[in-house]
Design a protein around this motif. Structure first.
Motif, PDB file in Angstrom:
ATOM      1  N   THR A  68      58.137  59.022 -62.126  1.00  0.00           N
ATOM      2  CA  THR A  68      56.840  59.472 -61.608  1.00  0.00           C
ATOM      3  C   THR A  68      56.761  60.990 -61.564  1.00  0.00           C
ATOM      4  O   THR A  68      55.710  61.578 -61.855  1.00  0.00           O
ATOM      5  N   TYR A  86      56.928  62.234 -53.597  1.00  0.00           N
ATOM      6  CA  TYR A  86      56.857  60.849 -54.044  1.00  0.00           C
ATOM      7  C   TYR A  86      55.828  60.056 -53.235  1.00  0.00           C
ATOM      8  O   TYR A  86      55.173  59.146 -53.759  1.00  0.00           O
ATOM      9  N   GLN A 103      53.048  61.038 -52.363  1.00  0.00           N
ATOM     10  CA  GLN A 103      51.724  61.269 -52.929  1.00  0.00           C
ATOM     11  C   GLN A 103      51.363  60.201 -53.963  1.00  0.00           C
ATOM     12  O   GLN A 103      50.179  60.008 -54.287  1.00  0.00           O
ATOM     13  N   TYR A 104      52.380  59.528 -54.480  1.00  0.00           N
ATOM     14  CA  TYR A 104      52.162  58.520 -55.518  1.00  0.00           C
ATOM     15  C   TYR A 104      52.461  57.109 -55.016  1.00  0.00           C
ATOM     16  O   TYR A 104      52.675  56.196 -55.811  1.00  0.00           O
ATOM     17  N   LYS A 114      55.085  56.075 -53.370  1.00  0.00           N
ATOM     18  CA  LYS A 114      56.517  55.760 -53.330  1.00  0.00           C
ATOM     19  C   LYS A 114      57.053  56.114 -51.939  1.00  0.00           C
ATOM     20  O   LYS A 114      57.616  57.183 -51.718  1.00  0.00           O
ATOM     21  N   GLU A 149      63.232  55.591 -57.045  1.00  0.00           N
ATOM     22  CA  GLU A 149      61.846  55.781 -56.641  1.00  0.00           C
ATOM     23  C   GLU A 149      61.339  54.673 -55.721  1.00  0.00           C
ATOM     24  O   GLU A 149      60.517  54.907 -54.845  1.00  0.00           O
ATOM     25  N   ASP A 194      55.831  50.671 -55.547  1.00  0.00           N
ATOM     26  CA  ASP A 194      54.564  51.170 -55.008  1.00  0.00           C
ATOM     27  C   ASP A 194      54.272  50.445 -53.694  1.00  0.00           C
ATOM     28  O   ASP A 194      54.432  49.235 -53.592  1.00  0.00           O
ATOM     29  N   LYS A 239      49.171  57.002 -49.780  1.00  0.00           N
ATOM     30  CA  LYS A 239      49.267  58.355 -50.309  1.00  0.00           C
ATOM     31  C   LYS A 239      49.337  59.349 -49.159  1.00  0.00           C
ATOM     32  O   LYS A 239      48.477  59.334 -48.273  1.00  0.00           O
TER      33      LYS A 239
END
Length: 607
Positions: A125, A159, A161-162, A164, A187, A190, A222
């Motif tokens: 990512t 991470y 922010q995505y 993770k 990672e 999600d 997020k």
């Protein structure tokens, strides 16, 4: 007999207490010197700045504390390790001579290791470049494990922010002649939001908080949206604390519940404040240092909503030219309603009703009290912590007394903004600030006056050496449509002179009329340049030059019109703002000589 024994016992214990305090006081020792032994590559000044133990000076007595010295040794060792000295040793010792403590730090620096390579595995990512930038890994530079370990949490936040939420990062280093680093990233999956819970609302309706939430059930978790929700909740002005915590859902590693914990301010309270600070006394003038105070009653949650209400009484005054007494007193009252929502849209809005009386120097040189009242509707949009854009509509009425009975009605649309890219709002060392204000008075809004005012500015700060700062400001303003028949009761035109603009002239008196009264104009250019530097203790110094002009015609503008002054100042660093005492002298262009010195007292830096 029993009473006498009890009394004597208390006297005895009190005497023992005083004697113990005396012994403790007599045992306290001050630091005479701090010596660094063995420092070759790392500068001694950098080492001393990392230590809390300082040598005593004529201005301050530094008490010796062995515990602080041990912590200083650890801090210095950490400083060395962050510069690649992985085998450094630091030993502290002391010697007491004539009751004074001499402190020694013996340093064995050892070999300085440099980073050779960084290998990252498991990241999909986030790129290698981003991870290296966050951890501050730069090949061929000194290896810094301290900053890398400190910034590991920032990689995890990146991470988040995505989505993770459960990432893990492990750093291992292989040390030879240089350092090879391996970073293993896991990672994780999600993570999505299942639902959220709110605690700590007290009497406030839940819908006042839910409308501030930037995420909803089913969204990817997020960090950006979590942080935005926190900011929006705190911006209501009702809550002193907002914490958001993800809670794992049993039996799932891809969903979380979100707990929002709130703590409210005291809903109703009285407050007061006052002091010596820059006052926006006149509109065409930079804020002028003066003495002021206010008493405020506030209700942070009007009718169980997030509407804030406040009522204030304000008294302000400017100091005379010799700073011995107050002149031009200003008295005001206002009522203020504010909310982050307007017409069911998130538009931070403020409605203010105000009344004030103030004293101006009139056109004829006589003191003329003026009454002003009106209504303001403003919307304030924060771009970041200090930058903003504000728009508003103002309706106000002026009524003069004594020689001037004319009523003035102004209806104004105004837009102003600040883009702050400086490193500190009070003590800037680097960066810049852009300011701008545009207002339309009259026109389709009506009223007794019709003109447009524009005022633009830029401040620049450059750290040229350690704590020495070069600071510059340029401001240019103009007014279109101003009629000579307008009575400038609130100094709407531009004026110069005083501690906040051109310091070589008295307040507002850069340009005066035949009665030695301030005379403004419709075009203003102003520039200030300063070199700011520390002296000793909490005292600092500044060297400065100021320049500018006022004119009534665009065709009359030229560099030759600029009038200059120069001087020096002393600053006193207080916990709130620096206080300034400036000494300035204007250059007389006609003779090339100088006029008399002016002394200006100011609160905070001039810009």
């Amino acid at each position: 007999m029993h009473i006498n024994l009890l009394f004597n016992k208390k006297v005895f214990l009190l005497g023992i207490s005083f004697f113990s305090c005396f012994l403790l006081a007599s045992q306290k020792k001050t630091v005479k010197t701090v010596s660094i032994i063995g420092a070759e590559i790392v500068k001694e000044s950098l080492i001393l700045s990392a230590m809390r133990t300082k040598k005593s000076t004529i201005f301050s007595s530094q008490e010796f504390d062995s515990r602080i010295l041990r912590l200083d040794a650890i801090s210095v060792k950490t400083l060395y390790i962050s510069n690649g000295f992985l085998e450094v040793s630091v030993e502290d010792s002391t010697r007491i001579v004539d009751g004074k403590v001499h402190v020694f730090l013996k340093i064995s620096e050892g070999k300085q290791y440099f980073l050779r390579s960084v290998e990252i595995q498991g990241n999909q990512t986030i790129t290698d470049k981003t991870i290296n930038k966050i951890l501050e890994f730069i090949p061929k530079k000194p290896y810094d494990p301290v900053t890398a370990n400190k910034n590991l949490s920032l990689v995890r936040q990146e991470y988040e922010q995505y989505g993770k939420l459960f990432s893990s990062i492990m750093i291992t280093d292989k040390i030879g002649d240089s350092v090879n680093v391996q970073i293993q990233v896991e990672e994780g999956p999600d993570v999505y939001i299942d639902t959220f819970f709110i605690e700590g609302l007290q009497s406030l309706g839940e819908d006042n908080v839910t409308r501030e939430i930037a995420f909803k059930s089913g969204d990817l978790y997020k960090k950006e949206e979590i942080d935005l929700t926190k900011r929006r909740i705190l911006q209501t002005g009702v809550f002193s604390y907002a914490g958001i915590t993800p809670l794992p859902v049993a039996g799932s590693d891809t969903t979380v519940n979100v707990l929002i914990e709130l703590r409210q301010f005291t809903q109703k309270q009285w407050s007061s404040e006052g002091g010596y600070f820059p006052i926006e006394y006149y509109r065409g003038v930079e804020p002028i240092p003066g003495i002021g105070g206010e008493i405020e009653w506030r209700n942070r949650s009007l009718a169980r909503s997030t509407t804030n209400f406040s009522a204030r009484v304000i008294v302000q005054g400017l100091l005379s030219e010799d700073y011995l007494y107050l002149i031009y007193p200003k008295f005001g009252m206002d009522m203020d309603f504010s909310n982050q929502w307007f017409l069911e849209r998130r538009i931070p809005t403020r409605i203010r009703l105000f009344y004030e009386t103030f004293t101006n120097l009139g056109q004829e040189g006589s003191l003329s009290p003026v009454m002003r009242y009106g209504l303001q509707l403003t919307s304030h949009k924060k771009l970041d912590k200090f930058s903003f854009i504000e728009t508003g509509l103002n309706w106000e009425q002026f009524i003069g007394f004594e020689n001037d009975q004319q009523e003035i009605e102004q209806r104004t649309f105004k837009m102003r903004g600040l883009l702050d890219r400086s490193d500190n709002p009070l003590f800037p060392h680097n960066g810049y600030r852009l300011t701008g204000e545009v207002s339309q008075t009259g026109g389709i809004l009506g009223g007794t006056r019709d003109y447009v005012k524009i005022d633009l500015g830029i401040n620049k700060y450059i750290q040229i050496h350690k704590k020495i700062v070069l600071a510059g400001r340029l401001k240019y303003g103009m007014i279109f449509g101003w009629e000579e028949s307008y009575n400038d009761v609130q100094y709407e035109k531009f004026y110069l002179g005083g501690s906040s603009s051109l310091r070589g002239w008295d307040m507002l008196k850069f340009k005066v009329d035949e009665n030695d009264m301030p005379n403004g104009d419709i075009i203003r250019l102003m520039m200030n340049w300063e070199i700011r530097f520390p002296l000793f203790w909490i005292l600092g110094g500044e060297l400065f030059i100021d320049g500018g002009y006022l004119t009534d015609s665009f065709r009359n503008q030229s560099i030759d019109q600029i009038e200059w002054d120069g001087g020096f100042g002393i600053t006193l660093m207080t916990p709130l703002v620096p206080l300034r005492l400036d000494f300035a002298i204007p250059l007389i262009k006609s003779t090339g000589g100088f006029n008399s010195w002016k002394i200006q007292l100011g609160a905070s830096y001039i810009f």
